[in-house]
Write a protein that holds these residues in place. Sequence first.
Motif, PDB file in Angstrom:
ATOM      1  N   VAL A 140       0.820  -1.220   0.000  1.00 22.50           N
ATOM      2  CA  VAL A 140       0.000   0.000   0.000  1.00 22.50           C
ATOM      3  C   VAL A 140       0.850   1.265   0.000  1.00 22.50           C
ATOM      4  N   THR A 141       2.160   1.108  -0.228  1.00 20.29           N
ATOM      5  CA  THR A 141       3.069   2.256  -0.259  1.00 20.29           C
ATOM      6  C   THR A 141       3.266   2.722  -1.698  1.00 20.29           C
ATOM      7  N   TYR A 142       3.140   4.017  -1.898  1.00 20.95           N
ATOM      8  CA  TYR A 142       3.371   4.592  -3.225  1.00 20.95           C
ATOM      9  C   TYR A 142       4.115   5.906  -3.071  1.00 20.95           C
ATOM     10  N   ASN A 143       5.325   5.963  -3.644  1.00 19.26           N
ATOM     11  CA  ASN A 143       6.160   7.161  -3.552  1.00 19.26           C
ATOM     12  C   ASN A 143       6.319   7.644  -2.108  1.00 19.26           C
ATOM     13  N   GLY A 144       6.507   6.701  -1.206  1.00 16.30           N
ATOM     14  CA  GLY A 144       6.716   7.032   0.195  1.00 16.30           C
ATOM     15  C   GLY A 144       5.456   7.322   0.974  1.00 16.30           C
ATOM     16  N   ARG A 145       4.301   7.258   0.329  1.00 18.27           N
ATOM     17  CA  ARG A 145       3.030   7.543   0.997  1.00 18.27           C
ATOM     18  C   ARG A 145       2.239   6.246   1.181  1.00 18.27           C
TER      19      ARG A 145
END
Length: 496
Positions: A140-145
């Motif tokens: 569920v992580t995308y570009n550190g978010r």
Amino acid sequence: MRLRVKVFSIVLILCMLSGTILYAQSKQSVFEDHSLFNLNKTTVRIWYTDDALTPYLQNKAVAYSESRSRVRIEPVLVSGLEYLEAINKASLEDDNYPDLYIITNDSLEKAYLAGLALEIDNGADFLDEETFPTSAVNSVTYNGRLIAYPFYYETSSLVYNKTYLENMVREELQAEADMAEGEEAEEEASEDSSAEAVAEADGDEDSAISDKEVQARVEEKIPHTIADILKFAQSYNAPDQVEAVFKWDVTDIFYNYFFVGNYMNVGGKAGDDVSLIDIYNSDTISCMKIYQQLNQFFAIDAKEIDYDQIVQDFIDGKIVFTVATTDILSKIEAAKASGECEYDFEVADIPDITSDYKTRTMSVTDCIVVNGYSEHPTEANSFARYLLNDNSGDIYKLGGKPAAHFGVNYEDKNLDTFTEVYADSVPMPKTIETSNLWMELEIAFTKIWNGDDCNSTLKNVSENIMTQVTGTAFEEETLPDPTDLDVTDGLTEESD
């Protein structure tokens, strides 16, 4: 007076009938509460596409709504066709759009870029490593978010016929006990040559073999590598009904990816960085060379293989070891309930290829996403967390899904084993540019299984994916072939 009462009653009945007909034609969810006492409640809609979740979501929606005076949860089952497009359309048109929706992690980049996914509230604190596996957080992580909540998962692992292994072990232990007794009898006979002493020795009962001894030996028999399975196949005195010691679906990448999973990098740990792609390397070539050798030993026909048939044959006792997803557990349970299965089975860690080449299986995580268009993000986050805090095991009992976190009270320890395998798995990547990688790999695995060159086949897959990523024709430098490692050396092919 009586006439006026009759007229009023008829009018009232007609109004009630009209209201009923209009409500039925409104296509509103029967789950939505329209009572006058709930006009001040905030409705939080959650969309999903898998009908198997309906009993679970409705159960939790009722429990949550009853415990919250100002919030009402409305689960809505919708079609999976063009799912994100439907969410986007409903959100833009303000047409009963979802505040939450469930979607697989490989679609999260597309959802986020479309404005359909909010960063979750205090995600780093909530998704702590003691509760959530690293694979779940990465999914569920995308570009550190952190842009979604990991809800439930699917992965594959080794499943074996425990009854067969127990029977084999009991025979071994009994043979060892008989041999020990025979040696002891010979020693006693040599010390006292009387016929009475010999008769007493011959009349001793067989040494009792405890369940604890059996289980300890079974644990030793569980293969830790593919090479171990090959050795097992050579020494196993299989019952007549066994047709294959090891058989799996060689045409589906979900059951094959573990061969290269530890050495193939697609988007980094979170699967969201197209600058981190490494498909074609000496380790993946070596692993695929070993994979290809297995066809010489197990002789599985890729044209005729079918996962559902393999599962059925496994349940029927025709296969000792297989690679399967969590769905096999419910199928075994159903077969036992109907009296069509007489065996016990267990799940084990996915075996390594050899002591030198490790494995990692693939996983897909279904996530709960807070819609970027939601007018009630706080309430939406709250219900999502309520679902993820559920350790009752209801998600599996009512929905048939294993939760993507630790600490769930399952009645089947095999689900705990699957969760441990999931924790070390490789999440499907989110990058849009690599969306067809799985089709490319599936074709490549089938070609290699059928004898195509491993080096050039993997090189072609990498070039196709990198061409999509870069937008221009991409050519890999040809790598030298690694030294062959023959895992079947000294073994003969398994007979059908």
